[in-house]
Scaffold this active site. Structure first.
Site, short mmCIF file in Angstrom:
data_model
loop_
_atom_site.label_atom_id
_atom_site.label_comp_id
_atom_site.label_asym_id
_atom_site.label_seq_id
_atom_site.Cartn_x
_atom_site.Cartn_y
_atom_site.Cartn_z
N CYS A 68 0.87 -1.18 0.00
CA CYS A 68 0.00 0.00 0.00
C CYS A 68 0.91 1.23 0.00
CB CYS A 68 -0.94 -0.02 1.21
SG CYS A 68 -0.09 0.07 2.80
N TYR A 69 0.43 2.35 0.49
CA TYR A 69 1.25 3.57 0.53
C TYR A 69 2.39 3.48 1.55
CZ TYR A 69 -2.40 5.81 -2.23
OH TYR A 69 -3.29 6.12 -3.22
#
EC number: 2.8.1.1
Length: 109
Positions: A68-69
């Site tokens: 993810c981020y």
């Protein structure tokens, strides 16, 4: 690698060591625009819309890394995959941000 609940934490360095060997399936759960701007080479963009298709075709025994981020949202996603009978699931610590800082030369667009 640190074990947590039903998945294992994986560092960017650990992923980079085996990335070229096609050892891991990398799933990127970031939004489409960000994914299209840059991703880990070979990463599959996983969304709620394509999850069912992915699950039908997935190799449940191949090591699977969720990105993810920042490495936060990937943890419940990795847990979800484990609960769907994936046997070897990882959450990428630091997420794509960490990957981008350490391996700017290994970003696919």
């Amino acid at each position: 690698m640190q074990q947590a609940s039903n998945f294992t934490h994986l560092s960017a360095n650990q992923l980079a060591e085996q990335l070229g060997e096609d050892h891991y399936v990398v799933l990127d759960i970031r939004d489409a625009n960000t994914f299209n701007q840059g991703r880990i080479p070979g990463a599959i963009h996983l969304t709620n819309e394509n999850l069912a298709d992915f699950m039908r075709e997935a190799d449940f025994d191949k090591p699977t890394v969720v990105c993810c981020y920042h490495g936060i949202s990937s943890q419940p996603a990795a847990d979800f995959l484990h609960n769907q009978d994936f046997s070897d699931v990882y959450s990428l610590d630091g997420g794509f941000v960490q990957w981008q800082q350490l391996y700017p030369e290994h970003i696919e667009k």
